[in-house]
Design a protein around this motif. Structure first.
Motif, PDB file in Angstrom:
ATOM      1  N   GLU A   1      -4.124   9.410  -1.533  1.00 53.10           N
ATOM      2  CA  GLU A   1      -4.776   8.637  -0.587  1.00 53.10           C
ATOM      3  C   GLU A   1      -3.763   7.232  -0.474  1.00 53.10           C
ATOM      4  O   GLU A   1      -3.149   7.164  -1.814  1.00 53.10           O
ATOM      5  CB  GLU A   1      -6.201   8.031  -1.114  1.00 53.10           C
ATOM      6  CG  GLU A   1      -7.287   9.123  -0.880  1.00 53.10           C
ATOM      7  CD  GLU A   1      -8.676   8.788  -1.365  1.00 53.10           C
ATOM      8  OE1 GLU A   1      -9.498   8.622  -0.516  1.00 53.10           O
ATOM      9  OE2 GLU A   1      -8.773   8.202  -2.345  1.00 53.10           O
ATOM     10  N   PRO A   2      -4.018   6.305   0.307  1.00 56.10           N
ATOM     11  CA  PRO A   2      -3.238   4.973   0.382  1.00 56.10           C
ATOM     12  C   PRO A   2      -3.938   4.052  -0.793  1.00 56.10           C
ATOM     13  O   PRO A   2      -5.334   4.180  -0.692  1.00 56.10           O
ATOM     14  CB  PRO A   2      -3.594   4.454   1.623  1.00 56.10           C
ATOM     15  CG  PRO A   2      -3.983   5.783   2.599  1.00 56.10           C
ATOM     16  CD  PRO A   2      -4.798   6.542   1.702  1.00 56.10           C
TER      17      PRO A   2
ATOM     18  N   GLN B   1      -8.249   4.174  -4.658  1.00 58.14           N
ATOM     19  CA  GLN B   1      -8.226   2.625  -4.801  1.00 58.14           C
ATOM     20  C   GLN B   1      -8.938   2.258  -6.069  1.00 58.14           C
ATOM     21  O   GLN B   1      -8.482   1.501  -6.949  1.00 58.14           O
ATOM     22  CB  GLN B   1      -8.816   1.985  -3.500  1.00 58.14           C
ATOM     23  CG  GLN B   1      -8.415   0.409  -3.872  1.00 58.14           C
ATOM     24  CD  GLN B   1      -7.175   0.210  -3.822  1.00 58.14           C
ATOM     25  OE1 GLN B   1      -6.347   0.437  -2.950  1.00 58.14           O
ATOM     26  NE2 GLN B   1      -6.546  -0.646  -4.571  1.00 58.14           N
TER      27      GLN B   1
ATOM     28  N   LYS C   1       0.934  -0.987   0.032  1.00 56.25           N
ATOM     29  CA  LYS C   1       0.009   0.072  -0.082  1.00 56.25           C
ATOM     30  C   LYS C   1       0.921   1.029  -0.156  1.00 56.25           C
ATOM     31  O   LYS C   1       1.820   1.345   0.647  1.00 56.25           O
ATOM     32  CB  LYS C   1      -0.851  -0.094   1.178  1.00 56.25           C
ATOM     33  CG  LYS C   1      -1.774   0.924   1.258  1.00 56.25           C
ATOM     34  CD  LYS C   1      -2.950   1.058   2.304  1.00 56.25           C
ATOM     35  CE  LYS C   1      -3.894  -0.153   2.009  1.00 56.25           C
ATOM     36  NZ  LYS C   1      -5.059  -0.185   2.930  1.00 56.25           N
ATOM     37  N   GLN C   2       0.763   2.082  -0.889  1.00 54.02           N
ATOM     38  CA  GLN C   2       1.447   3.366  -1.058  1.00 54.02           C
ATOM     39  C   GLN C   2       0.468   4.512  -1.037  1.00 54.02           C
ATOM     40  O   GLN C   2      -0.737   4.599  -1.582  1.00 54.02           O
ATOM     41  CB  GLN C   2       2.145   3.296  -2.267  1.00 54.02           C
ATOM     42  CG  GLN C   2       3.241   2.221  -2.435  1.00 54.02           C
ATOM     43  CD  GLN C   2       4.057   2.211  -3.772  1.00 54.02           C
ATOM     44  OE1 GLN C   2       4.192   3.530  -4.215  1.00 54.02           O
ATOM     45  NE2 GLN C   2       4.870   1.155  -3.988  1.00 54.02           N
ATOM     46  N   LEU C   3       1.126   5.970  -0.563  1.00 51.84           N
ATOM     47  CA  LEU C   3       0.086   6.871  -0.637  1.00 51.84           C
ATOM     48  C   LEU C   3       0.500   7.694  -1.823  1.00 51.84           C
ATOM     49  O   LEU C   3       1.581   7.842  -2.323  1.00 51.84           O
ATOM     50  CB  LEU C   3       1.031   7.856   0.361  1.00 51.84           C
ATOM     51  CG  LEU C   3       0.149   9.273   0.774  1.00 51.84           C
ATOM     52  CD1 LEU C   3      -1.591   9.007   1.043  1.00 51.84           C
ATOM     53  CD2 LEU C   3       0.897  10.050   1.728  1.00 51.84           C
TER      54      LEU C   3
ATOM     55  N   GLU D   1      -3.870   0.185  -2.472  1.00 51.29           N
ATOM     56  CA  GLU D   1      -3.212  -1.048  -2.200  1.00 51.29           C
ATOM     57  C   GLU D   1      -2.886  -1.590  -3.865  1.00 51.29           C
ATOM     58  O   GLU D   1      -3.710  -1.679  -4.879  1.00 51.29           O
ATOM     59  CB  GLU D   1      -4.214  -2.129  -1.774  1.00 51.29           C
ATOM     60  CG  GLU D   1      -3.584  -3.535  -1.444  1.00 51.29           C
ATOM     61  CD  GLU D   1      -4.495  -4.316  -1.011  1.00 51.29           C
ATOM     62  OE1 GLU D   1      -5.292  -5.099  -1.598  1.00 51.29           O
ATOM     63  OE2 GLU D   1      -4.779  -4.069   0.551  1.00 51.29           O
TER      64      GLU D   1
END
Length: 356
Positions: free
Chosen positions: A177-178, A144, A3-5, A180
């Motif tokens: 936002e995070p 996402q 998971k990345q911002l 995945e």
């Protein structure tokens, strides 16, 4: 999985790489520029190529040539630039070539401004260019979904041999936002035996859209419309949020959809049975979502960042059996939860309690 911002635009670009996109042609325009910047840095590492065309017209026609070889290809732009792509999109739809297109909407008309907008709804969902054709249009509402829907867009484009559009806006493209970074299982897709083979091979048909006779022209049109009917039947998508027992419905997509979800929660805390239908496919418009509610709910409020465009499709979906009202902001402005809830109460004469 990791998971990345990420910015929304970066999530789109990373998803394209992981979906097997090998070619990107485009021209930078705010607020979509991070897509080409990210791909220029990372796509070559995955064996792909990024080329900045001299303009949007050149870029969409480069996509035409690349898609004819069966290669996964993408382009991205924002509203004024997307307008320049319309002739090319009509040609792509006519010759049934799979291309993924991203439109990160900005305010208009004309050059407008850089703020978020949904004023391209008509252009994106009704064809946009000349002739009777359709784009499959996906409307993400968070980082996402920008990632997931972009990966899915390539599969849908190959499945139906049709351009697929990711309809975003300046807020979603720039918001962080995070995300995945999950891998999407490859879907079983038909072989690309229609692709051109250069001097060493020959496609089963020419990649051209001109009809030599009216009879051939009509046969082609009937073929395309039959495909669009299949897409209508199989690909309508939406999210229903507290809609089962709702007396009043909000309808919103993209950024408006996520704001409207908070409005529903606020209304429920005040004892109001409000629900949400969030279209995920703007075309095909999710008419099926309204089948069970059009004879039950007392009213619908559509929330849009334009002068009122999706409201026409909602009225058609409910067959004018339910009063449908509009709350909108324009020019790059976003509505607040309080504004939407207050307008809902006003038009349907509902009583609101003061929240502590």
């Amino acid at each position: 999985m990791s998971k990345q911002l990420m910015k929304g635009n970066e999530a789109i670009a990373e998803a394209a790489i992981r979906a097997g996109c090998k070619l990107f042609f485009g021209y930078p325009i705010t607020p979509s520029t991070e897509i080409v910047e990210y791909l220029a840095k990372h796509l070559p590492k995955a064996g792909g190529t990024v080329l900045q065309g001299e303009d949007e017209i050149a870029s969409i026609n480069m996509c035409y040539g690349a898609a004819a070889t069966g290669t996964r290809v993408m382009t991205a732009s924002s509203s004024p630039g997307f307008s320049l792509k319309q002739e090319g999109l009509s040609y792509l739809a006519a010759v049934e070539l799979p291309v993924v297109v991203v439109n990160v909407n900005r305010a208009g008309p004309g050059l407008g401004g850089l703020g978020p907008s949904q004023a391209d709804y008509f252009q994106c969902t009704k064809g946009g260019g000349h002739g009777d054709y359709r784009l499959i249009v996906l409307a993400p509402s968070k980082g996402q979904e920008l990632y997931d829907f972009t990966m899915e867009a390539f599969d849908l484009a190959d499945k139906y041999r049709n351009p697929v559009l990711i309809m975003a806006d300046g807020f979603l493209g720039q918001m962080m936002e995070p995300v995945e970074l999950k891998e999407r299982p490859r879907q079983p897709l038909p072989p690309k035996d229609w692709a051109v083979g250069g001097c060493r091979g020959r496609a089963k048909r020419k990649i051209a859209s001109y009809s030599l006779t009216n009879e051939i022209g009509e046969a082609n049109c009937l073929h395309w419309q039959a495909k669009y009917e299949q897409i209508r039947a199989l690909e309508q998508r939406w999210e229903a949020f507290y809609a089962d027992d709702a007396e009043y419905l909000l309808v919103g997509y993209g950024t408006c959809g996520r704001i409207a979800k908070s409005v529903v929660q606020s209304a429920r805390r005040q004892g109001l049975k409000v629900g949400l239908i969030r279209p995920i496919t703007l075309w095909p418009f999710p008419e099926k979502a309204f089948i069970r509610v059009k004879d039950r709910v007392k009213g619908i409020l559509t929330v849009e960042l334009n002068a009122g465009q999706m409201i026409e499709d909602i009225k058609l979906a409910v067959e004018c059996r339910v009063p449908v009202h509009l709350y909108n902001r324009q020019g790059g402005m976003l509505p607040t939860e309080h504004e939407i809830l207050t307008h809902l109460a006003k038009v349907f004469q509902l009583s609101l309690a003061e929240e502590g």
